[in-house]
Design an enzyme around this catalytic site. Structure first.
Site, PDB file in Angstrom:
ATOM      1  N   ASP A  52       9.089   3.744  -7.317  1.00 26.42           N
ATOM      2  CA  ASP A  52       8.508   4.006  -6.003  1.00 26.42           C
ATOM      3  C   ASP A  52       8.780   2.824  -5.064  1.00 26.42           C
ATOM      4  O   ASP A  52       8.463   2.886  -3.881  1.00 26.42           O
ATOM      5  CB  ASP A  52       7.018   4.342  -6.090  1.00 26.42           C
ATOM      6  CG  ASP A  52       6.188   3.270  -6.777  1.00 26.42           C
ATOM      7  OD1 ASP A  52       6.743   2.209  -7.121  1.00 26.42           O
ATOM      8  OD2 ASP A  52       4.974   3.504  -6.973  1.00 26.42           O
ATOM      9  N   LYS A 121       6.585   7.304 -15.263  1.00 30.92           N
ATOM     10  CA  LYS A 121       5.822   6.060 -15.394  1.00 30.92           C
ATOM     11  C   LYS A 121       4.584   6.128 -14.514  1.00 30.92           C
ATOM     12  O   LYS A 121       4.658   6.580 -13.363  1.00 30.92           O
ATOM     13  CB  LYS A 121       6.680   4.842 -15.018  1.00 30.92           C
ATOM     14  CG  LYS A 121       5.938   3.506 -15.133  1.00 30.92           C
ATOM     15  CD  LYS A 121       6.886   2.316 -15.122  1.00 30.92           C
ATOM     16  CE  LYS A 121       7.392   1.930 -13.755  1.00 30.92           C
ATOM     17  NZ  LYS A 121       6.325   1.481 -12.814  1.00 30.92           N
ATOM     18  N   GLU A 123       0.942   3.882 -13.269  1.00 31.90           N
ATOM     19  CA  GLU A 123       0.275   2.580 -13.192  1.00 31.90           C
ATOM     20  C   GLU A 123      -1.177   2.712 -13.616  1.00 31.90           C
ATOM     21  O   GLU A 123      -1.880   3.622 -13.173  1.00 31.90           O
ATOM     22  CB  GLU A 123       0.329   2.037 -11.758  1.00 31.90           C
ATOM     23  CG  GLU A 123       1.719   1.671 -11.285  1.00 31.90           C
ATOM     24  CD  GLU A 123       1.725   1.073  -9.880  1.00 31.90           C
ATOM     25  OE1 GLU A 123       0.633   0.810  -9.324  1.00 31.90           O
ATOM     26  OE2 GLU A 123       2.816   0.870  -9.330  1.00 31.90           O
ATOM     27  N   GLU A 190       3.840  -6.417 -15.190  1.00 32.63           N
ATOM     28  CA  GLU A 190       4.325  -7.032 -13.953  1.00 32.63           C
ATOM     29  C   GLU A 190       3.494  -8.238 -13.567  1.00 32.63           C
ATOM     30  O   GLU A 190       2.269  -8.165 -13.468  1.00 32.63           O
ATOM     31  CB  GLU A 190       4.317  -6.006 -12.804  1.00 32.63           C
ATOM     32  CG  GLU A 190       4.835  -6.590 -11.506  1.00 32.63           C
ATOM     33  CD  GLU A 190       5.181  -5.548 -10.444  1.00 32.63           C
ATOM     34  OE1 GLU A 190       5.555  -5.957  -9.335  1.00 32.63           O
ATOM     35  OE2 GLU A 190       5.076  -4.340 -10.728  1.00 32.63           O
TER      36      GLU A 190
END
EC number: 2.1.2.11
Length: 272
Positions: A52, A121, A123, A190
């Site tokens: 994204d 994926k 988050e 991350e």
């Protein structure tokens, strides 16, 4: 050197797990279009992420929040058409899965059906477990994403390193275990401390892929436009720029302009 078409063996979730088991690092980059994805695939990249981050690097938005599911599918379609070997993961965009597992399943199914990608994926940790369970129940592989989760930028208020405090670090480790137990085949970490990332990679059995998470994880991912020096304004500490494509492209364009203005292009040889 490109991967010879005859030697191609498609990368799968099973192969990614085997790579972790034998200590081979996983290489992952972002891709948003056919031409770039073909170059990356032929160069031998293991995983392509239709991120994204397209919201930032392709559309010029300040955050990843504005990009829609339709736009993500459009980007993913071009990438999937280009590849022969790489494993393609697509981000579920903000608003397409949070707080509603039925919507999450519909979003994931649309991505898989309409783009032909191999995985999605998401988050987050425990707060999105229900959505992950629903998606996995349809046979769609799920990659997790913990640490700095850019879709939550307004909650964090900053893009600074996450999980420096003990409570957040403990939650990150428990979330990583939870994602593994729920059935995720891999997790992106991350912008977290290197020591914590090492603990996570040693604690869970599934591959851990880092971005700004140090060297002790099972693989690395960068945004291709950052790594190639196409985007110049974003240069965080974790980024290694492998070339300066911005400069190379600028010089090529200026050469073209010069030749056109000087009536040097096209030549007789370049005319019909």
């Amino acid at each position: 050197m490109s991967v010879h078409q005859s030697n191609i063996k498609r990368v799968t979730t099973h192969q990614l797990q085997e790579m972790k088991n034998r200590g081979e690092k996983i290489s992952m980059l972002t891709a948003y279009d056919f031409s770039m994805a073909r170059i990356l695939d032929q160069a031998g990249i293991d995983v392509l992420l239709v991120g994204d981050s397209a919201s930032n690097v392709m559309a010029g938005n300040e955050t990843t929040l504005p990009i829609t599911l339709d736009q993500m599918i459009y980007h993913a379609q071009g990438v999937v058409r280009a590849i022969s070997r790489a494993f393609v993961v697509v981000d579920l965009p903000f608003g397409s899965y949070q707080g509603n597992s039925t919507q999450a399943l519909k979003s994931a199914i649309r991505i898989m059906k309409e783009s032909g990608a191999h995985s999605v994926k998401l988050e987050g940790g425990s707060e999105i477990q229900e959505s992950i369970v629903r998606i996995l129940s349809a046979g769609v592989p799920v990659m997790g994403h913990l640490g700095l989760t850019p879709q939550s930028i307004y909650k964090f208020g900053t893009y600074t390193v996450r999980a420096r405090e003990e409570a957040e670090a403990d939650k990150l480790i428990s979330d990583a275990k939870l994602l593994e137990e729920t059935g995720c085949y891999a997790i992106v970490l991350e912008k977290i401390p290197s020591k914590l990332a090492k603990r996570v990679a040693e604690t869970v059995n599934i591959p851990i892929i880092g971005i700004g998470a140090g060297p002790h994880v099972d693989g690395q991912v960068l945004v291709t436009h950052d790594m190639l020096g196409i985007t110049q304004e974003f240069q965080p500490r974790f980024l290694r720029q492998y070339t300066d494509m911005s400069q190379i492209m600028t010089e090529a364009v200026q050469g073209y302009i010069k030749d056109v203005k000087a009536k040097d292009f096209p030549s007789d040889k370049e005319s019909y």
